[in-house]
Design a protein around this motif. Sequence first.
Motif, short mmCIF file in Angstrom:
data_model
loop_
_atom_site.label_atom_id
_atom_site.label_comp_id
_atom_site.label_asym_id
_atom_site.label_seq_id
_atom_site.Cartn_x
_atom_site.Cartn_y
_atom_site.Cartn_z
N ILE B 468 0.86 -1.18 0.00
CA ILE B 468 0.00 0.00 0.00
C ILE B 468 0.90 1.23 0.00
N THR B 469 0.56 2.21 -0.81
CA THR B 469 1.29 3.46 -0.81
C THR B 469 0.36 4.56 -0.32
N ARG B 470 0.83 5.37 0.63
CA ARG B 470 -0.02 6.42 1.17
C ARG B 470 0.70 7.74 1.08
N VAL B 471 -0.02 8.79 0.69
CA VAL B 471 0.52 10.14 0.75
C VAL B 471 -0.36 10.93 1.69
N ARG B 472 0.24 11.53 2.70
CA ARG B 472 -0.54 12.20 3.73
C ARG B 472 -0.06 13.64 3.84
#
Lengths: 162, 524
Positions: B468-472
């Motif tokens: 999973i790739t997340r940008v926050r």
Amino acid sequence: MNPPDLPGDAQRHQLPRRTIRYWQIQNLLTALVVLAVLAVVLYLWTNLFDWVRILLIAGVAVGTVIGLLVVPPLRYRRFWYAISETEIDIEEGLLVITRTVVPMNRVQHLRMEHGFIADRFALANLHIHTGAGVVSMNGLARDEADRVRERVSELAHLSDDL
Amino acid sequence: MTSDHAAAAGGADSPGPELDGARPHPHDHGLDVDEKRLHPAYLLIGAGRTIRGLIPLFAIALFSWPRWVLYILGALVLVGAVVSWWTTRYSVTDRVLRLRKGLFNRSVHTISAARITGLDTERGLIQRVFGVWSLKVHSPGDGDRSTLELGCLSQAEIDRVRDALALPDHGPRRVIAGPEGAHGSDGPAAPDPAAAFDPASMPALDEVPLANLNTRTLLIAAVTGTSIPLILAGLFAVWNRAREVLPDSTIRYLEHEVFSRGRGTILVLAVLVLLASVVGVAFAALRLAGFTLRRDGERLRTSRGLLSQRAGTIQVNRVQAVRLVDGLWRRLLGYTAIQVEVAGQGGHDDSDRMLFPLLRTSEVADLVDRALPELGWTPAELTPISAAGRRRYFTAPVLLTVPIAVAGWLLLPRWEWLAVLPLVLAVLVARSQGRLAGWRLDERTVTFRARRILAVHTVIARVDRVQITRVRTNPFQRRAGLATVTLQLSSGRSARLRHLRAAEADLLLHTVGRRFRKVQLSKG
């Protein structure tokens, strides 16, 4: 090198508007519990300073108002999702915004659940499980959740190189 | 040599037990292990473990209860051990391991060989006396619950279980070029991979290990490890406990003795602490002594331990990422620990994912390349965080410590200067965090380097294995055009890099974990 677009770069889907209501009712129930706890605390704890009492009551009141009137519409405005053959792309948040990309072949299984409030609104929560954790979409329309579920389980190849 | 076995494995896959009696050829995969109980040594070891868990109860029983209570307790433990041994049975059928347990509350664990991510064997001193090992079977899933443990198996049994499970290799087998071929285990008499799983005779393998832990590094690893802080914390806890239990007058007397009698007592204390530390270091050293890393076809093998021994296997194609950990002191001395991220082994037990406990930072790239050429890691300069991003690293630590500093200043007369200390430390850590943070993306790997608080972690992940790739982003980051990227791995752990430029974060989000990459790159 320009990588191809993610599904969310093209077409984004929003939740149905009634989801706002659903969240408001959820938050209202939470607020009622907090209010009950507060009432018990104030009743039993008689030697509290007055200013502490006022602060507590004001805090809970402001929290309730924000939780009912401000948070659900903002959350609704922020949220979108997009699903292509290769990725699931979700953005959510309030102040902190998170965009999550799950490659389709990472999906291990899907779980849909709906409580009695969600039932009244014909909504459902969909949880996408991968080898590294869960990504959730709360407040999807029930029929849409069914469609997404079918589509994802069609597209997700259940073999993965874990 | 290896490809022969793959072929044999594919061919002889008929179900049902085929051979009995004499030890069959280890590569007949139809070979099953009939249901049986653990080695009887489990009776003793199981009872020992229960007693260890009940030490407080036994202590109370010994001092304050009538003697017969103690006997009953002992008898219960004994009966428990017998029942547990009697009811625990394991079998392997068609490459599926089954473990049945329980008298009233029965359970059956089933795990298919295709899902197994690692087999570890370990044994303590008592197990050594009986010549048995415990076998730990790892599989992907949530942490500890996914690990099956077979308590006591003899050497021969371990071999049989392993052969019956003989980890299959999917698809065409890669022939490992390079170091393995060079060390040549291709003579006709060479041990084949599965039969060679003989932890006790490991040093006798004619393969040259990829790396051995030398004495100097062993000592550094033991001294800079967690044992000394743990022991100091333990001593402190014991002292606190004593304060609660002992009468006040005794405590006051002791404190008076120690703190006002001058140097003599302080010296005694110092010697005590030193002694405890030496013992801790010795234990850590015994645990790590003789650490050896080998590559054996599609597997990496580690073995270690002087008194209690432990051997582990890691399937190469299960390795999602390599994590280089530089602790504070180790970094100053120029040493690095290497861990691997394997599905289902992200639990709190660091030793499960240890690829090599410690080596000179300058030698890391070479060892990783020899052990895991598949990773395709080419060490290179990392892209640093922008100046605006580096400034952001100060925000949270300063906001957190300023109130502490102010409170300390107001509440600690005469010690005001001490109140500033947290703030100074926070600023130093934040400055270092901003400077060290960096990333890199190439065809096969994505690298994140970040200082946590003291230790610096460098995660080198296979681009196509990230789950999973997340940008926050928080509002301040959005205003400054920055973002935080998190890569989640199937080990359950993740790599996070804060305050990247938004465009960089977007590139990572659009690239990492996606399937198109191979096609794209072959186009140029």
